[in-house]
Write a protein that holds these residues in place. Sequence first.
Motif, PDB file in Angstrom:
ATOM      1  N   PHE A 180      37.835  48.169  41.105  1.00  0.00           N
ATOM      2  CA  PHE A 180      36.384  47.935  41.152  1.00  0.00           C
ATOM      3  C   PHE A 180      35.776  47.548  39.800  1.00  0.00           C
ATOM      4  O   PHE A 180      34.925  46.650  39.740  1.00  0.00           O
ATOM      5  N   PRO A 181      36.151  48.151  38.671  1.00  0.00           N
ATOM      6  CA  PRO A 181      35.450  47.835  37.403  1.00  0.00           C
ATOM      7  C   PRO A 181      35.771  46.475  36.816  1.00  0.00           C
ATOM      8  O   PRO A 181      35.104  46.052  35.872  1.00  0.00           O
ATOM      9  N   ILE A 182      36.768  45.773  37.337  1.00  0.00           N
ATOM     10  CA  ILE A 182      37.222  44.535  36.701  1.00  0.00           C
ATOM     11  C   ILE A 182      36.229  43.395  36.936  1.00  0.00           C
ATOM     12  O   ILE A 182      35.784  43.173  38.055  1.00  0.00           O
ATOM     13  N   LEU A 183      35.917  42.655  35.859  1.00  0.00           N
ATOM     14  CA  LEU A 183      35.062  41.474  35.964  1.00  0.00           C
ATOM     15  C   LEU A 183      35.933  40.291  36.387  1.00  0.00           C
ATOM     16  O   LEU A 183      36.640  39.685  35.576  1.00  0.00           O
ATOM     17  N   ARG A 184      35.894  39.987  37.686  1.00  0.00           N
ATOM     18  CA  ARG A 184      36.682  38.867  38.226  1.00  0.00           C
ATOM     19  C   ARG A 184      35.811  37.623  38.359  1.00  0.00           C
ATOM     20  O   ARG A 184      34.604  37.704  38.507  1.00  0.00           O
ATOM     21  N   SER A 185      36.472  36.485  38.361  1.00  0.00           N
ATOM     22  CA  SER A 185      35.816  35.224  38.679  1.00  0.00           C
ATOM     23  C   SER A 185      36.882  34.300  39.268  1.00  0.00           C
ATOM     24  O   SER A 185      38.015  34.722  39.504  1.00  0.00           O
ATOM     25  N   ILE A 186      36.542  33.028  39.496  1.00  0.00           N
ATOM     26  CA  ILE A 186      37.512  32.116  40.101  1.00  0.00           C
ATOM     27  C   ILE A 186      38.630  31.745  39.124  1.00  0.00           C
ATOM     28  O   ILE A 186      39.671  31.225  39.543  1.00  0.00           O
ATOM     29  N   THR A 187      38.406  31.977  37.839  1.00  0.00           N
ATOM     30  CA  THR A 187      39.447  31.815  36.821  1.00  0.00           C
ATOM     31  C   THR A 187      39.290  32.945  35.817  1.00  0.00           C
ATOM     32  O   THR A 187      38.335  33.717  35.870  1.00  0.00           O
ATOM     33  N   GLY A 188      40.221  33.046  34.879  1.00  0.00           N
ATOM     34  CA  GLY A 188      40.038  33.957  33.762  1.00  0.00           C
ATOM     35  C   GLY A 188      40.867  35.221  33.802  1.00  0.00           C
ATOM     36  O   GLY A 188      41.685  35.451  34.681  1.00  0.00           O
ATOM     37  N   LYS A 189      40.607  36.055  32.796  1.00  0.00           N
ATOM     38  CA  LYS A 189      41.390  37.269  32.590  1.00  0.00           C
ATOM     39  C   LYS A 189      41.254  38.254  33.750  1.00  0.00           C
ATOM     40  O   LYS A 189      42.209  38.938  34.114  1.00  0.00           O
ATOM     41  N   GLY A 190      40.065  38.339  34.333  1.00  0.00           N
ATOM     42  CA  GLY A 190      39.831  39.344  35.373  1.00  0.00           C
ATOM     43  C   GLY A 190      40.669  39.118  36.616  1.00  0.00           C
ATOM     44  O   GLY A 190      41.250  40.062  37.169  1.00  0.00           O
ATOM     45  N   ILE A 191      40.750  37.870  37.089  1.00  0.00           N
ATOM     46  CA  ILE A 191      41.553  37.612  38.288  1.00  0.00           C
ATOM     47  C   ILE A 191      43.030  37.774  37.985  1.00  0.00           C
ATOM     48  O   ILE A 191      43.805  38.252  38.830  1.00  0.00           O
ATOM     49  N   ARG A 192      43.457  37.422  36.755  1.00  0.00           N
ATOM     50  CA  ARG A 192      44.863  37.640  36.395  1.00  0.00           C
ATOM     51  C   ARG A 192      45.200  39.125  36.354  1.00  0.00           C
ATOM     52  O   ARG A 192      46.258  39.555  36.823  1.00  0.00           O
ATOM     53  N   GLN A 193      44.286  39.926  35.824  1.00  0.00           N
ATOM     54  CA  GLN A 193      44.499  41.374  35.787  1.00  0.00           C
ATOM     55  C   GLN A 193      44.600  41.942  37.195  1.00  0.00           C
ATOM     56  O   GLN A 193      45.429  42.808  37.488  1.00  0.00           O
ATOM     57  N   THR A 194      43.769  41.431  38.091  1.00  0.00           N
ATOM     58  CA  THR A 194      43.791  41.881  39.486  1.00  0.00           C
ATOM     59  C   THR A 194      45.113  41.515  40.153  1.00  0.00           C
ATOM     60  O   THR A 194      45.725  42.340  40.852  1.00  0.00           O
ATOM     61  N   LEU A 195      45.565  40.291  39.951  1.00  0.00           N
ATOM     62  CA  LEU A 195      46.818  39.850  40.556  1.00  0.00           C
ATOM     63  C   LEU A 195      48.015  40.603  39.973  1.00  0.00           C
ATOM     64  O   LEU A 195      48.994  40.883  40.683  1.00  0.00           O
ATOM     65  N   GLU A 196      47.945  40.937  38.708  1.00  0.00           N
ATOM     66  CA  GLU A 196      49.023  41.726  38.099  1.00  0.00           C
ATOM     67  C   GLU A 196      49.091  43.115  38.725  1.00  0.00           C
ATOM     68  O   GLU A 196      50.185  43.683  38.901  1.00  0.00           O
ATOM     69  N   TYR A 197      47.936  43.670  39.069  1.00  0.00           N
ATOM     70  CA  TYR A 197      47.933  44.970  39.764  1.00  0.00           C
ATOM     71  C   TYR A 197      48.636  44.842  41.112  1.00  0.00           C
ATOM     72  O   TYR A 197      49.476  45.675  41.470  1.00  0.00           O
ATOM     73  N   VAL A 198      48.303  43.794  41.869  1.00  0.00           N
ATOM     74  CA  VAL A 198      48.945  43.584  43.170  1.00  0.00           C
ATOM     75  C   VAL A 198      50.452  43.426  42.987  1.00  0.00           C
ATOM     76  O   VAL A 198      51.250  43.992  43.752  1.00  0.00           O
ATOM     77  N   ALA A 199      50.859  42.681  41.970  1.00  0.00           N
ATOM     78  CA  ALA A 199      52.282  42.448  41.717  1.00  0.00           C
ATOM     79  C   ALA A 199      53.031  43.756  41.459  1.00  0.00           C
ATOM     80  O   ALA A 199      54.220  43.875  41.797  1.00  0.00           O
ATOM     81  N   ASN A 200      52.344  44.729  40.890  1.00  0.00           N
ATOM     82  CA  ASN A 200      52.971  46.027  40.615  1.00  0.00           C
ATOM     83  C   ASN A 200      53.060  46.915  41.850  1.00  0.00           C
ATOM     84  O   ASN A 200      53.737  47.948  41.820  1.00  0.00           O
ATOM     85  N   GLN A 201      52.368  46.526  42.936  1.00  0.00           N
ATOM     86  CA  GLN A 201      52.342  47.348  44.145  1.00  0.00           C
ATOM     87  C   GLN A 201      53.355  46.897  45.193  1.00  0.00           C
ATOM     88  O   GLN A 201      53.742  47.691  46.052  1.00  0.00           O
ATOM     89  N   ILE A 202      53.763  45.637  45.154  1.00  0.00           N
ATOM     90  CA  ILE A 202      54.612  45.095  46.209  1.00  0.00           C
ATOM     91  C   ILE A 202      55.774  44.312  45.608  1.00  0.00           C
ATOM     92  O   ILE A 202      55.780  44.004  44.414  1.00  0.00           O
ATOM     93  N   GLN A 203      56.734  43.981  46.441  1.00  0.00           N
ATOM     94  CA  GLN A 203      57.907  43.240  45.991  1.00  0.00           C
ATOM     95  C   GLN A 203      57.688  41.728  46.132  1.00  0.00           C
ATOM     96  O   GLN A 203      56.940  41.279  46.989  1.00  0.00           O
TER      97      GLN A 203
END
Length: 453
Positions: free
Chosen positions: A27-50
Motif C-alpha cells: 500500500f505505501p508504494i508510490l506506483r505509476s505506469i513507469t518508474g521505481k514504484g512499479i518495479r518495486q511492486t513487481l519485485e515483491y510479486v517475484a519474491n512470492q511466486i515461481q
Amino acid sequence: MFEQHLFPAISQPVSGSIIYEHIRILFPILRSITGKGIRQTLEYVANQIQDFSIVSIPSGTPLFDWMVPDEWNVNSAKIIDTSGKIVLDLNWSTLHILQYSQPFHGTLSRKDLEEHLFTLPDYPDFIPYKTSYYTENWGFCLSENQKKKLTDLHYTVEIDATLSSGSLTYGEVLIPGISQEEFVFSIHCCHPSLANDNLSSLAIAIELIRKLQSLPQRRLSYRFLFVPGTIGSIAWLAQNTEKTKNIKNGLVLSCLGDKGSFTYKKAREDSANINTIMAKIFSDHPKARIWEFEPYGYDERQYCSPGFNLPVGCLMRSPNGTFPEYHTSADNLDFVTPCALEESLCVLLDLITITENALYPVSTSPYGEPQLGKRGLYPLSPNISKADHTKNDMPDQLCLLWVLNLADGKNSILDIAVRSKKSFRAILSAIELLQEADLLKLYSDKQQNAFSP
C-alpha cells in the motif's frame, strides 16, 4: 481420442487475512505506469511466486498507435507557506502528487497555485487520484478541506521529479499445462495507494498463482500479466501478438476487495465461453450482476479491440466509478476486507475448476436409462458423497439423471450444469459416481457420433 479423468474441485488454499497482508505491505508504494514504484511492486510479486519474469521496454518504443513514454520518478513534492511551514507533503500521502507531474520549483500567488490543485468538492475529506500521463502539467491532489486552509497570498512549490528516457516495466508468469490453450489473467499494477482498485486483484492473483503452481498437473496453461494500465496491456499485445492465438479465455481482475456484490463485464463477443462460465458461477450468487461489454473501463477493451477480439471479460465487485471511494484516499486499508478478498478468490477457484473440467461425458449405457439400483445409486444416499464435500457439492438423484441423459458426447460438463440448473460441483460429484460405476467416459473434445456402430 483418449479417455480423460476429472480434475478435482479446488479447495480454498488461504484465508483472506493472508491476501490482505500483501495489500498492507504494498500500500505505501508510490506506483505509476513507469518508474521505481512499479518495479518495486513487481519485485515483491517475484519474491512470492515461481518463474516470474519482469520485462522492460525502452522509452520511445512504438506500440501500435502508441509509444512507450519517458520514465517518471519523483523524490519529493511539497507546498510551503510564507512562514516556511510545509502545508502539503508527498510524504503524507502518495496521492498528493499529480501523476506524471513535471518538476517545478518556484514561488507563485495563491491564485496561480489554484490552477494546479485538484480536489473533490463533493467529498471534502477525500484526496483524489489524478493523472497527466500524456499532457505536460504539474500539480497536487488534496482534500477540499486541506485546500480551504491555504489562505496565504503566496506559496513556494518544490517538486523534485524527473521525466527522462527509461523503460516501461511489466511482469508475467506462464504456468504450463498439458494443452497450449491459455487462460489469461490481466492485473493493472500502476496505481499508488489504492487498496481496492489495484492492490486487491494483485494480492488475489499472487495466491491464485501459488495454488495453480502447487497442482501436480493442469490441463490448460495459465498466463498472468501484471501491467501498467492501458499502455501495459497494449505493450504486451504489441510484443506478443503471435501468442494471442493460444488465448481461449481471459479475465481482467479489479476492485475485488470491497463489500459490494460481484460484477462481471462480458467479453466483446456474446458467444465467448468466458461469458457462459461466469454466468454459471454467478447463478450461485443471487446478487451478482452481469454487464454487457462496452469499450470503456479497464484493459479488457485492449484485449477486445477488433484486431485481437480476444475472449476476455472483467471481474469486479463494485465496478470502477460506481462507488464514492473510487480513485480517492478513501480506497484505503479499511475499505477492503479479508472476507471479501477470500470470497473473490473462491470465485476464481470455481472458475479454474470449470475450465479444467472442459470435458464431454459419454454414456456407456445410452439405450434406455441404466439401472442405478443394482449399482447402489438408487436411491442416492446423502452419505455417498465424500466427507469433505460441502452441501453445494452433494449430487442428488436428478443430478445423476441429468448427466446420464445429456452424456451424448456433444454436451460439455458445463453445458450439463447450465441446462440442469445444478451447481457445477454437484454435477462433478455425480459424474465421479457414474464413472466409478463404469457408466461414463470422458473426452476432451466433442464426440459427434458417440453411439455410432
